[in-house]
Scaffold this active site. Structure first.
Site, PDB file in Angstrom:
ATOM      1  N   HIS A 128       2.850 -13.373  -8.958  1.00  8.20           N
ATOM      2  CA  HIS A 128       2.665 -12.827  -7.624  1.00  8.20           C
ATOM      3  C   HIS A 128       1.478 -11.853  -7.619  1.00  8.20           C
ATOM      4  O   HIS A 128       1.440 -10.902  -8.374  1.00  8.20           O
ATOM      5  CB  HIS A 128       3.953 -12.100  -7.229  1.00  8.20           C
ATOM      6  CG  HIS A 128       3.967 -11.533  -5.852  1.00  8.20           C
ATOM      7  ND1 HIS A 128       3.996 -12.318  -4.727  1.00  8.20           N
ATOM      8  CD2 HIS A 128       3.988 -10.245  -5.410  1.00  8.20           C
ATOM      9  CE1 HIS A 128       4.039 -11.544  -3.652  1.00  8.20           C
ATOM     10  NE2 HIS A 128       4.023 -10.287  -4.030  1.00  8.20           N
ATOM     11  N   PHE A 152      -1.248  -9.983   2.284  1.00  8.62           N
ATOM     12  CA  PHE A 152      -0.747 -10.416   0.979  1.00  8.62           C
ATOM     13  C   PHE A 152       0.644  -9.829   0.771  1.00  8.62           C
ATOM     14  O   PHE A 152       0.888  -8.655   1.051  1.00  8.62           O
ATOM     15  CB  PHE A 152      -1.696  -9.963  -0.132  1.00  8.62           C
ATOM     16  CG  PHE A 152      -1.050  -9.863  -1.489  1.00  8.62           C
ATOM     17  CD1 PHE A 152      -0.391 -10.956  -2.025  1.00  8.62           C
ATOM     18  CD2 PHE A 152      -1.085  -8.689  -2.224  1.00  8.62           C
ATOM     19  CE1 PHE A 152       0.229 -10.876  -3.266  1.00  8.62           C
ATOM     20  CE2 PHE A 152      -0.479  -8.598  -3.464  1.00  8.62           C
ATOM     21  CZ  PHE A 152       0.182  -9.692  -3.989  1.00  8.62           C
ATOM     22  N   SER A 153       1.572 -10.653   0.293  1.00  4.12           N
ATOM     23  CA  SER A 153       2.928 -10.230  -0.039  1.00  4.12           C
ATOM     24  C   SER A 153       3.614  -9.656   1.197  1.00  4.12           C
ATOM     25  O   SER A 153       3.822 -10.364   2.179  1.00  4.12           O
ATOM     26  CB  SER A 153       2.883  -9.231  -1.199  1.00  4.12           C
ATOM     27  OG  SER A 153       4.179  -8.952  -1.664  1.00  4.12           O
ATOM     28  N   SER A 154       3.976  -8.354   1.183  1.00  2.73           N
ATOM     29  CA  SER A 154       4.583  -7.766   2.375  1.00  2.73           C
ATOM     30  C   SER A 154       3.648  -7.863   3.564  1.00  2.73           C
ATOM     31  O   SER A 154       4.098  -8.010   4.711  1.00  2.73           O
ATOM     32  CB  SER A 154       4.961  -6.308   2.115  1.00  2.73           C
ATOM     33  OG  SER A 154       3.861  -5.567   1.618  1.00  2.73           O
TER      34      SER A 154
END
Length: 548
Positions: A466, A230-232
Site C-alpha cells: 500500500h 491516495f488511500s484515505s
C-alpha cells in the site's frame, strides 16, 4: 530612548516586510492580498484559510466557510498541520516485522515538521509561474494517512506542476487540509444524532466549494477540476462522487483514486464502543452531554484519548474506526449501497491499487497462527453478522498456503508469521481489490473508467505494499502514472499528449477487464483484471450483505 529604539526596529521590520511582499508573487482574494513564494518554475500559496478555525464551540461541528477576505495573507510557509495521530506497530511485534515496517515508513510515508494546531483548515495552491487568470485545469489532491495523519505540508506538488509544464499540459495543483482522527472522523450514536459524522469529508466539500469560487484568481478554470486521492484520500474521492445523490454541484469533472474505493462499511453507530472509549479517556464519562464535554477538553487531551483506538497496524488491520461510514447526513447509507442505488457522479474516473495492498495491515495480526484462529478472526473481526455457512467458501478461496498468499508471486518467501501471507491476501482483497472491482463493474458501462495495478518499489516482507506507487508519482520527474494523471486532468483522457513513457491505456469494461500494469523492470503492460476472481466475487457479495 528604549521605546524609540523599539519603534525604529518595528518600522524597519514593517518596511522589510513590505519590500519582500512587493517582490513576491501575489494574488487578490476579495479585498485581501495573498503573498506567495516562488521556487524555480513553481509559484506557491500555502495555508490560505477556507473555513473558520474549528476550535472552542466549533470543535466537532460542521465547517463554517470563510465568507470573505481582507488585509494581507502571508502564504509563504508550509501550512499548519491538523493534529496528527500516527499509527504505531504493536509493541510485541517480532523484530523482522518491525524492521520491515521501519523501512516502509522511511520509503513510502511523507511527513513534515510543520507545526500542528486545530486551527488548520487551509488550502494550498501551486501554479506554473507566470500563469494567466482563468486558464488552467486544476488537480486537487486529498492526502493519505488513514484519516488520522497527513497534511498539505507533507505532500507539496512542485514535481507534478513542473512535469505538467514539461509535457506542455500545465496544470494547477491544489492541496487541502482537513480534520483527522477524533477531530474529524469520530463515530457513534451521539455523533450521528448531532449530525456531525465524517467532518473531515465535510471539510473537504467546503474546500471544493472554495476552489470553485476562488481558483480563477490563481489562473485555474473552475470548470476543469479533477479530484485525486491516495488511500484515505482515494476513499474521500469516492465519497465525494457518491454523496448528495451523486450531484457533485459542479465542483469537479473527474476523479482519480489510488488505493481506495467505496468502502464496504456500514453505519457509523457501529463505532459506539470507540466513542465511549474516547469519552472515558478524555474524562467525560460522567458528563450529562459527553459530546459537549469533548468540545471543552484540551487538544492534547482529545488526541491522547483517541491514541488507544485501533489503527492500520493494529490487530484488526484495515478495519479502523476512522473509515467513513453512513452518518445520515453526508453519507445517507453505506457507500456500496449508495453505488448500487445509482448515487454516483457521472464523471470519468481512474482507480487502481498496488499488487500487495494487504501486507501492511496484516503485520498487526502476526499472533494468528492456526487455521482455526484465522477462521475465527475473519468471522469475529470482519464479518460478525454473517453466518458460518456464508463465510465458509472464503477459507478454500484463501487457503493456508504461503505460495498463494501476498506478497503474491513470491512462493514460500516473506511469510513473516504463520498466517501472514494468507491474512495479507484476504485483507488486501477485502478492503481494496474487491471494492475497486465492484465500483468498476457498477460504473464502467455508464461513464469512462480506467484501472491499474502497480508493482513498483518492492520492499522486504511487504512486496509491493500500500502506497508504493505514490512515491514515484510525487518524485522529481514523476513516473508514467504522473504523466497519465496530468493528461487526464487536462483532457479527461489519460492517453495522448507529449509523454514518451506511456502507452495506450484502454478503458475498463466488465467484459474484457483490461487494466494497466506498471511493473518494475518491465514497464507498462496491458493485462486482465481477473486475479482471484472467484474469491473477490464472494467477498463483494458478503460486503454488500454485511457491511462492517
Amino acid at each position: 530612548m528604549h521605546r524609540s529604539l523599539l519603534q525604529s526596529w518595528s518600522a524597519l521590520a514593517a518596511f522589510a516586510y513590505v519590500a519582500v511582499a512587493a517582490s513576491s508573487p501575489t494574488v487578490t482574494l476579495d479585498k485581501a492580498t495573498v503573498i506567495g513564494t516562488q521556487q524555480g518554475s513553481v509559484t506557491s500559496y500555502f495555508g490560505i484559510p477556507y473555513a473558520e478555525p474549528p476550535v472552542g464551540d466549533l470543535r466537532l461541528r460542521p465547517p463554517q466557510p470563510v465568507t470573505g477576505y481582507n488585509g494581507t495573507i502571508d502564504a509563504t510557509a508550509p501550512a499548519t498541520q491538523c493534529p496528527q495521530l500516527l499509527p504505531a506497530p504493536r509493541s510485541d511485534a517480532p523484530q523482522e516485522i518491525l524492521e520491515d515496517l521501519q523501512a516502509y515508513f522511511v520509503a513510502d510515508i511523507p511527513s513534515s515538521d510543520a507545526p500542528q494546531s486545530e486551527d488548520c483548515l487551509s488550502i494550498s495552491v501551486q501554479i506554473p509561474s507566470g500563469t494567466n487568470p482563468g486558464a488552467l485545469p486544476v488537480l486537487v489532491f486529498l492526502y493519505d494517512g488513514g484519516f488520522t495523519f497527513g497534511s498539505t505540508a507533507a505532500t507539496p506538488g512542485n514535481a507534478i506542476v513542473e512535469r505538467s509544464v514539461e509535457l506542455g499540459q500545465p496544470i494547477i495543483y491544489v492541496n487541502i487540509n482537513y480534520r483527522l482522527g477524533a477531530f474529524g472522523s469520530l463515530g457513534g450514536q451521539e455523533i450521528k444524532e448531532a449530525g456531525v459524522g465524517n467532518l473531515g469529508l465535510q471539510d473537504q466539500r467546503v474546500a471544493l466549494r472554495w476552489i470553485k469560487q476562488y481558483i480563477s484568481a490563481f489562473g485555474g478554470d473552475p470548470s476543469k477540476v479533477t479530484i485525486w486521492g491516495f488511500s484515505s484520500g482515494a476513499i474521500s474521492v469516492a465519497a465525494h462522487m457518491i454523496t448528495n445523490g451523486g450531484n457533485n454541484e459542479g465542483l469537479f469533472r473527474a476523479g482519480i483514486m489510488n488505493s481506495g474505493s467505496p468502502t464496504p462499511t456500514g453505519d457509523i453507530e457501529i463505532l459506539q464502543p470507540f466513542y465511549d472509549t474516547v469519552v472515558a479517556n478524555a474524562g467525560c464519562a460522567g458528563a450529562a452531554d459527553t459530546l459537549e464535554c469533548l468540545r471543552t477538553v484540551s487538544t492534547e487531551t482529545l488526541l491522547t484519548a483517541s491514541a488507544a483506538l485501533p489503527n492500520i497496524l493494529s490487530y484488526s488491520g484495515v478495519l479502523t474506526p476512522w473509515i467513513p461510514r453512513a452518518d445520515g447526513v453526508f453519507l445517507e447509507a453505506p457507500l456500496q449501497h449508495l453505488v448500487l442505488a445509482g448515487s454516483v457522479a457521472n464523471v470519468p474516473f481512474i482507480t487502481g491499487d498496488t499488487l500487495d495492498e494487504g501486507t501492511l495491515s496484516a503485520t498487526g495480526s502476526f499472533n494468528i497462527t492456526t487455521d482455526q484462529e484465522f477462521r475465527d478472526y475473519i468471522h469475529q473481526t470482519f464479518l460478525p453478522s454473517a453466518s458460518e455457512a456464508e463465510i465458509a467458501p472464503l477459507f478454500e478461496l484463501y487457503p493456508d498456503d504461503p505460495a498463494a498468499g501476498s506478497p503474491f508471486g513470491t512462493g514460500d518467501a516473506n511469510q513473516l508469521a504463520p498466517q501472514y501471507k494468507r491474512m495479507a491476501a484476504f485483507q488486501g482483497d477485502a478492503a481494496f481489490q474487491a471494492p475497486r472491482r465492484f465500483f468498476l463493474d457498477q460504473r464502467s458501462s455508464k461513464q469512462p473508467a480506467w484501472s491499474f495495478v502497480s508493482q513498483q518499489n518492492m520492499l522486504s516482507g511487504l512486496g509491493f505494499p500500500h502506497g508504493s506507487d505514490v512515491v514515484s508519482e510525487f518524485a522529481e520527474g514523476g513516473d508514467a502514472l504522473t504523466d497519465y494523471f496530468i493528461q487526464f486532468t487536462a483532457t479527461l483522457d489519460p492517453n495522448g499528449g507529449a509523454s514518451e513513457r506511456t502507452i495506450n491505456w484502454p478503458k475498463y469494461d466488465s467484459g474484457n477487464r483490461s487494466i494497466l500494469e506498471i511493473i518494475d523492470g518491465t514497464g507498462l503492460v496491458i493485462g486482465t483484471d481477473n486475479a482471484r476472481s472467484d474469491a473477490i466475487a464472494v467477498l463483494t457479495n458478503l460486503s454488500i450483505a454485511h457491511p462492517v
